[in-house]
Design a protein around this motif. Structure first.
Motif, PDB file in Angstrom:
ATOM      1  N   ASN A  42       0.858  -1.181   0.000  1.00 21.42           N
ATOM      2  CA  ASN A  42       0.000   0.000   0.000  1.00 21.42           C
ATOM      3  C   ASN A  42       0.898   1.236   0.000  1.00 21.42           C
ATOM      4  OD1 ASN A  42      -1.552   2.224   0.819  1.00 21.42           O
ATOM      5  ND2 ASN A  42      -2.874   0.990   2.102  1.00 21.42           N
ATOM      6  N   GLU A  43       0.727   2.077  -0.994  1.00 23.06           N
ATOM      7  CA  GLU A  43       1.575   3.260  -1.136  1.00 23.06           C
ATOM      8  C   GLU A  43       1.518   4.170   0.091  1.00 23.06           C
ATOM      9  OE1 GLU A  43       2.510   6.209  -4.776  1.00 23.06           O
ATOM     10  OE2 GLU A  43       0.409   6.219  -4.137  1.00 23.06           O
ATOM     11  N   GLN A  44       0.388   4.205   0.784  1.00 27.03           N
ATOM     12  CA  GLN A  44       0.233   5.076   1.953  1.00 27.03           C
ATOM     13  C   GLN A  44       0.912   4.521   3.199  1.00 27.03           C
ATOM     14  OE1 GLN A  44      -4.050   5.317   1.932  1.00 27.03           O
ATOM     15  NE2 GLN A  44      -3.981   7.324   0.959  1.00 27.03           N
ATOM     16  N   ASN A  45       1.339   3.260   3.166  1.00 23.71           N
ATOM     17  CA  ASN A  45       2.007   2.649   4.306  1.00 23.71           C
ATOM     18  C   ASN A  45       3.507   2.927   4.192  1.00 23.71           C
ATOM     19  OD1 ASN A  45       3.045   1.054   6.318  1.00 23.71           O
ATOM     20  ND2 ASN A  45       1.698  -0.687   5.887  1.00 23.71           N
ATOM     21  N   GLU A  50       9.325   1.777   3.178  1.00 25.15           N
ATOM     22  CA  GLU A  50      10.724   1.984   3.568  1.00 25.15           C
ATOM     23  C   GLU A  50      11.358   0.685   4.074  1.00 25.15           C
ATOM     24  OE1 GLU A  50      12.537   4.609   2.782  1.00 25.15           O
ATOM     25  OE2 GLU A  50      10.679   5.272   1.830  1.00 25.15           O
ATOM     26  N   PHE A  51      10.586  -0.136   4.778  1.00 24.69           N
ATOM     27  CA  PHE A  51      11.098  -1.418   5.252  1.00 24.69           C
ATOM     28  C   PHE A  51      11.536  -2.285   4.075  1.00 24.69           C
ATOM     29  CE2 PHE A  51      10.110  -5.935   5.950  1.00 24.69           C
ATOM     30  CZ  PHE A  51      11.093  -6.236   6.889  1.00 24.69           C
ATOM     31  N   TYR A  52      10.670  -2.443   3.083  1.00 24.81           N
ATOM     32  CA  TYR A  52      11.003  -3.302   1.951  1.00 24.81           C
ATOM     33  C   TYR A  52      12.157  -2.724   1.130  1.00 24.81           C
ATOM     34  CZ  TYR A  52       7.087  -6.213   3.142  1.00 24.81           C
ATOM     35  OH  TYR A  52       6.236  -7.058   3.811  1.00 24.81           O
ATOM     36  N   LYS A  53      12.224  -1.413   1.008  1.00 23.23           N
ATOM     37  CA  LYS A  53      13.363  -0.807   0.321  1.00 23.23           C
ATOM     38  C   LYS A  53      14.654  -1.122   1.071  1.00 23.23           C
ATOM     39  CE  LYS A  53      11.147   3.083  -2.054  1.00 23.23           C
ATOM     40  NZ  LYS A  53      11.053   4.570  -2.091  1.00 23.23           N
ATOM     41  N   SER A  54      14.607  -1.078   2.393  1.00 23.90           N
ATOM     42  CA  SER A  54      15.801  -1.376   3.190  1.00 23.90           C
ATOM     43  C   SER A  54      16.209  -2.842   3.076  1.00 23.90           C
ATOM     44  CB  SER A  54      15.580  -1.008   4.660  1.00 23.90           C
ATOM     45  OG  SER A  54      14.772  -1.978   5.322  1.00 23.90           O
ATOM     46  N   GLN A  55      15.294  -3.691   2.627  1.00 24.91           N
ATOM     47  CA  GLN A  55      15.566  -5.116   2.467  1.00 24.91           C
ATOM     48  C   GLN A  55      16.064  -5.457   1.060  1.00 24.91           C
ATOM     49  OE1 GLN A  55      15.407  -7.231   5.212  1.00 24.91           O
ATOM     50  NE2 GLN A  55      15.119  -5.231   6.155  1.00 24.91           N
ATOM     51  N   GLY A  56      16.166  -4.456   0.198  1.00 29.74           N
ATOM     52  CA  GLY A  56      16.691  -4.676  -1.137  1.00 29.74           C
ATOM     53  C   GLY A  56      15.663  -4.661  -2.250  1.00 29.74           C
ATOM     54  N   PHE A  57      14.454  -4.242  -1.947  1.00 24.60           N
ATOM     55  CA  PHE A  57      13.405  -4.157  -2.965  1.00 24.60           C
ATOM     56  C   PHE A  57      13.401  -2.765  -3.580  1.00 24.60           C
ATOM     57  CE2 PHE A  57      12.107  -7.797  -0.578  1.00 24.60           C
ATOM     58  CZ  PHE A  57      11.423  -8.609  -1.470  1.00 24.60           C
ATOM     59  N   ALA A  64      -3.066   2.188  -9.582  1.00 23.58           N
ATOM     60  CA  ALA A  64      -3.850   3.285  -9.018  1.00 23.58           C
ATOM     61  C   ALA A  64      -4.839   2.819  -7.953  1.00 23.58           C
ATOM     62  CB  ALA A  64      -4.564   4.048 -10.120  1.00 23.58           C
ATOM     63  N   HIS A  65      -5.553   1.737  -8.184  1.00 19.29           N
ATOM     64  CA  HIS A  65      -6.526   1.276  -7.190  1.00 19.29           C
ATOM     65  C   HIS A  65      -6.641  -0.236  -7.260  1.00 19.29           C
ATOM     66  CE1 HIS A  65      -7.849   5.340  -6.355  1.00 19.29           C
ATOM     67  NE2 HIS A  65      -7.917   5.548  -7.661  1.00 19.29           N
ATOM     68  N   ASP A  66      -6.501  -0.882  -6.112  1.00 24.56           N
ATOM     69  CA  ASP A  66      -6.735  -2.326  -6.062  1.00 24.56           C
ATOM     70  C   ASP A  66      -8.222  -2.561  -5.799  1.00 24.56           C
ATOM     71  OD1 ASP A  66      -7.150  -1.860  -3.337  1.00 24.56           O
ATOM     72  OD2 ASP A  66      -5.528  -3.156  -2.670  1.00 24.56           O
ATOM     73  N   ALA A  67      -8.599  -3.783  -5.513  1.00 21.67           N
ATOM     74  CA  ALA A  67     -10.009  -4.131  -5.294  1.00 21.67           C
ATOM     75  C   ALA A  67     -10.614  -3.404  -4.096  1.00 21.67           C
ATOM     76  CB  ALA A  67     -10.142  -5.634  -5.116  1.00 21.67           C
ATOM     77  N   PHE A  68      -9.756  -2.913  -3.185  1.00 18.62           N
ATOM     78  CA  PHE A  68     -10.241  -2.234  -1.988  1.00 18.62           C
ATOM     79  C   PHE A  68     -10.085  -0.718  -2.073  1.00 18.62           C
ATOM     80  CE2 PHE A  68      -8.861  -6.496  -0.803  1.00 18.62           C
ATOM     81  CZ  PHE A  68     -10.039  -6.996  -0.280  1.00 18.62           C
ATOM     82  N   GLY A  69      -9.617  -0.230  -3.219  1.00 21.17           N
ATOM     83  CA  GLY A  69      -9.468   1.208  -3.405  1.00 21.17           C
ATOM     84  C   GLY A  69      -8.123   1.772  -3.019  1.00 21.17           C
ATOM     85  N   TYR A  70      -7.169   0.922  -2.650  1.00 20.27           N
ATOM     86  CA  TYR A  70      -5.840   1.389  -2.251  1.00 20.27           C
ATOM     87  C   TYR A  70      -4.918   1.483  -3.463  1.00 20.27           C
ATOM     88  CZ  TYR A  70      -7.293   0.294   2.488  1.00 20.27           C
ATOM     89  OH  TYR A  70      -7.967   0.243   3.682  1.00 20.27           O
ATOM     90  N   THR A  71      -3.996   2.416  -3.404  1.00 20.63           N
ATOM     91  CA  THR A  71      -2.959   2.508  -4.425  1.00 20.63           C
ATOM     92  C   THR A  71      -1.810   1.608  -3.995  1.00 20.63           C
ATOM     93  OG1 THR A  71      -3.586   4.759  -4.954  1.00 20.63           O
ATOM     94  CG2 THR A  71      -1.388   4.066  -5.623  1.00 20.63           C
ATOM     95  N   LEU A  72      -1.386   0.736  -4.892  1.00 22.41           N
ATOM     96  CA  LEU A  72      -0.324  -0.213  -4.579  1.00 22.41           C
ATOM     97  C   LEU A  72       0.950   0.133  -5.319  1.00 22.41           C
ATOM     98  CD1 LEU A  72      -2.188  -3.631  -4.811  1.00 22.41           C
ATOM     99  CD2 LEU A  72      -1.681  -2.288  -2.764  1.00 22.41           C
ATOM    100  N   LEU A  73       2.076  -0.104  -4.658  1.00 20.23           N
ATOM    101  CA  LEU A  73       3.370  -0.051  -5.298  1.00 20.23           C
ATOM    102  C   LEU A  73       3.806  -1.488  -5.546  1.00 20.23           C
ATOM    103  CD1 LEU A  73       5.225   2.687  -3.218  1.00 20.23           C
ATOM    104  CD2 LEU A  73       4.119   2.914  -5.457  1.00 20.23           C
ATOM    105  N   HIS A  74       4.308  -1.764  -6.738  1.00 19.21           N
ATOM    106  CA  HIS A  74       4.839  -3.082  -7.063  1.00 19.21           C
ATOM    107  C   HIS A  74       6.349  -3.014  -6.856  1.00 19.21           C
ATOM    108  CE1 HIS A  74       0.939  -3.972  -8.704  1.00 19.21           C
ATOM    109  NE2 HIS A  74       1.040  -2.991  -9.584  1.00 19.21           N
ATOM    110  N   LEU A  75       6.857  -3.913  -6.022  1.00 23.18           N
ATOM    111  CA  LEU A  75       8.288  -3.928  -5.724  1.00 23.18           C
ATOM    112  C   LEU A  75       8.901  -5.234  -6.180  1.00 23.18           C
ATOM    113  CD1 LEU A  75       6.832  -2.068  -3.472  1.00 23.18           C
ATOM    114  CD2 LEU A  75       8.994  -2.258  -2.307  1.00 23.18           C
ATOM    115  N   MET A  76      10.196  -5.155  -6.528  1.00 23.48           N
ATOM    116  CA  MET A  76      10.958  -6.326  -6.950  1.00 23.48           C
ATOM    117  C   MET A  76      12.265  -6.368  -6.171  1.00 23.48           C
ATOM    118  SD  MET A  76      12.407  -7.269 -10.757  1.00 23.48           S
ATOM    119  CE  MET A  76      13.714  -6.049 -10.735  1.00 23.48           C
TER     120      MET A  76
END
Length: 79
Positions: A42-45, A50-57, A64-76
């Motif tokens: 969730n982009e707002q989290n 920051e946690f996942y970025k610190s882990q190497g993602f 823009a909106h998932d099934a619940f209306g949240y904006t998602l960031l896709h990380l690799m």
């Protein structure tokens, strides 16, 4: 932790144990032994992003909106 294929679908840690290395250990395990490459956040989290970025993602996309209306960031995982 929930995993489907090479994607981590969820990761939860009890609030009493946050910032004690448990989440990092679970991510490292998932990457090393379960071949996790992707996760959506969730982009707002900001703490989770920051946690996942610190882990190497890295962010590779945005939905823009998932099934619940949240904006998602896709990380690799990039390390």
């Amino acid at each position: 932790m929930g995993v489907s294929g090479n994607k981590m679908e969820m990761l939860f840690c009890h609030p009493d144990y946050i910032r004690q290395g448990i989440g990092s250990s679970m991510v490292k395990y998932a990457v090393q032994f379960l071949n996790i490459k992707y996760i959506d956040v969730n982009e707002q989290n900001n703490k989770a992003v920051e946690f996942y970025k610190s882990q190497g993602f890295i962010v590779i996309g945005r939905q823009a909106h998932d099934a619940f209306g949240y904006t998602l960031l896709h990380l690799m995982y990039s390390e």
